[in-house]
Enzyme design. Structure first.
Site, PDB file in Angstrom:
ATOM      1  NE  ARG A   1      -5.370   1.106  -6.411  1.00 35.08           N
ATOM      2  CZ  ARG A   1      -6.490   1.422  -5.760  1.00 35.08           C
ATOM      3  NH1 ARG A   1      -7.028   2.612  -5.905  1.00 35.08           N
ATOM      4  NH2 ARG A   1      -7.059   0.536  -4.978  1.00 35.08           N
TER       5      ARG A   1
ATOM      6  NE  ARG B   1      -9.111   1.187  -9.523  1.00 34.66           N
ATOM      7  CZ  ARG B   1      -9.775   1.315  -8.366  1.00 34.66           C
ATOM      8  NH1 ARG B   1     -10.482   2.389  -8.120  1.00 34.66           N
ATOM      9  NH2 ARG B   1      -9.752   0.369  -7.461  1.00 34.66           N
TER      10      ARG B   1
ATOM     11  CE  LYS C   1     -14.662   3.862  -1.816  1.00 33.38           C
ATOM     12  NZ  LYS C   1     -14.713   2.520  -2.411  1.00 33.38           N
TER      13      LYS C   1
ATOM     14  NE  ARG D   1     -11.128  -0.202   2.363  1.00 36.55           N
ATOM     15  CZ  ARG D   1     -10.914   0.621   1.343  1.00 36.55           C
ATOM     16  NH1 ARG D   1     -10.806   1.914   1.544  1.00 36.55           N
ATOM     17  NH2 ARG D   1     -10.792   0.152   0.132  1.00 36.55           N
TER      18      ARG D   1
ATOM     19  NE  ARG E   1      -8.893  -3.573  -3.722  1.00 34.75           N
ATOM     20  CZ  ARG E   1      -8.729  -3.003  -4.913  1.00 34.75           C
ATOM     21  NH1 ARG E   1      -8.156  -3.665  -5.885  1.00 34.75           N
ATOM     22  NH2 ARG E   1      -9.124  -1.786  -5.114  1.00 34.75           N
TER      23      ARG E   1
HETATM   24  P1  ADP Z   1     -10.627   1.257  -3.525  1.00 39.66           P
HETATM   25  O1  ADP Z   1     -11.091   2.638  -3.897  1.00 39.66           O
HETATM   26  O2  ADP Z   1     -10.396   0.394  -4.701  1.00 39.66           O
HETATM   27  O3  ADP Z   1     -11.487   0.612  -2.489  1.00 39.66           O
HETATM   28  P2  ADP Z   1      -8.569   2.427  -1.870  1.00 39.66           P
HETATM   29  O4  ADP Z   1      -7.664   3.269  -2.659  1.00 39.66           O
HETATM   30  O5  ADP Z   1      -9.608   3.100  -1.030  1.00 39.66           O
HETATM   31  O6  ADP Z   1      -9.197   1.374  -2.853  1.00 39.66           O
HETATM   32  O7  ADP Z   1      -7.726   1.478  -0.872  1.00 39.66           O
HETATM   33  C1  ADP Z   1      -6.717   0.619  -1.353  1.00 39.66           C
HETATM   34  C2  ADP Z   1      -6.220  -0.263  -0.199  1.00 39.66           C
HETATM   35  O8  ADP Z   1      -5.702   0.578   0.861  1.00 39.66           O
HETATM   36  C3  ADP Z   1      -7.272  -1.132   0.497  1.00 39.66           C
HETATM   37  O9  ADP Z   1      -7.500  -2.359  -0.166  1.00 39.66           O
HETATM   38  C4  ADP Z   1      -6.654  -1.304   1.888  1.00 39.66           C
HETATM   39  O10 ADP Z   1      -5.624  -2.273   1.879  1.00 39.66           O
HETATM   40  C5  ADP Z   1      -6.003   0.047   2.147  1.00 39.66           C
HETATM   41  N1  ADP Z   1      -6.928   0.970   2.844  1.00 39.66           N
HETATM   42  C6  ADP Z   1      -7.457   2.123   2.346  1.00 39.66           C
HETATM   43  N2  ADP Z   1      -8.252   2.708   3.242  1.00 39.66           N
HETATM   44  C7  ADP Z   1      -8.252   1.909   4.339  1.00 39.66           C
HETATM   45  C8  ADP Z   1      -8.908   1.948   5.597  1.00 39.66           C
HETATM   46  N3  ADP Z   1      -9.756   2.942   5.913  1.00 39.66           N
HETATM   47  N4  ADP Z   1      -8.654   0.949   6.490  1.00 39.66           N
HETATM   48  C9  ADP Z   1      -7.831  -0.041   6.205  1.00 39.66           C
HETATM   49  N5  ADP Z   1      -7.193  -0.150   5.023  1.00 39.66           N
HETATM   50  C10 ADP Z   1      -7.401   0.797   4.100  1.00 39.66           C
END
Ligand code: ADP
Length: 191
Positions: free
Chosen positions: A134, A128, A14, A89, A146
């Site tokens: 991260r 990554r 994404k 999410r 996750r």
């Molecule tokens: P990825 O692209 O690997 O899914 P993100 O950068 O989108 O990771 O998100 C990293 C972390 O941030 C998630 O695992 C969660 O803990 C938190 N997070 C991000 N967006 C949300 C959301 N919309 N609701 C709840 N937690 C979120």
């Protein structure tokens, strides 16, 4: 306005595709992961609250994330459209987003979902971790969490928008530019 959700499991690409889409279409990129990481970096109260959830691969509470998105939408009036990345999410976040956009007389036009098999997601997250710094990428148990959270809570977001016929699922495996072209074709057919 054209508002797009880029949907998919962690590691589905994404972030990579969002960067290409914003530079082609001029969307305002709204990544809740990026916003949260910036709060952590700036050591804000919100960041401190979010960090332990993120480090464990859990979701940050809906109210926190929805408040952050509300502020970001309000601060970007007059843009051509938003690209939501990593948000919504949960189904509750999707309903809140629909309401928020409604108060600005707009709505989600399209949800593009990237389909990537689970074993490939893990391979990508491990890769990554080497460059992202991260903490949530490096640990195998956190990665598993996750993916489980995605299945248990986030897939409901695609189901929510599918009831409005807004979801297109695309193959997220293979060449980055080929995937990008397939995303663009779907947007161009509707924008
Ligand atoms: P990825 O692209 O690997 O899914 P993100 O950068 O989108 O990771 O998100 C990293 C972390 O941030 C998630 O695992 C969660 O803990 C938190 N997070 C991000 N967006 C949300 C959301 N919309 N609701 C709840 N937690 C979120």
């Amino acid at each position: 306005m054209f508002n797009l959700i880029l949907f998919g499991p962690p590691g589905s690409g994404k972030g990579t595709q969002s960067e290409k889409l914003i530079s082609t279409y001029g969307f305002k990129h709204l990544s809740t992961g990026d916003l949260l990481r910036s709060e952590i970096k700036n050591q804000t109260k919100l960041g401190l609250e979010a960090k332990s959830f993120m480090d464990n691969g859990q979701l940050v509470p809906d109210a926190v994330v929805i408040g952050m998105v509300d502020a970001a939408i309000g601060a970007n009036k007059g843009v051509n459209g938003f690209l939501f990345d990593g948000f919504p999410r949960t189904k509750a976040q999707a309903i809140a987003l629909d309401e928020l956009l409604g108060t600005h007389d707009t709505s989600i036009n399209l949800v593009l979902a990237l389909d990537v098999p689970e074993d490939e997601l893990v391979v990508r997250m491990i890769k990554r971790a080497k460059t992202s710094g991260r903490s949530d990428d490096a640990d195998e148990n956190v990665q598993k969490n996750r993916i489980a959270v995605y299945k248990n809570e986030t897939l409901a977001v695609a189901e929510h928008y599918a009831t409005f016929d807004k979801v297109i699922t695309l193959n997220g495996l293979g060449d980055i530019d080929v995937i990008f072209a397939s995303l663009c074709a779907e947007i161009d057919a509707r924008a």
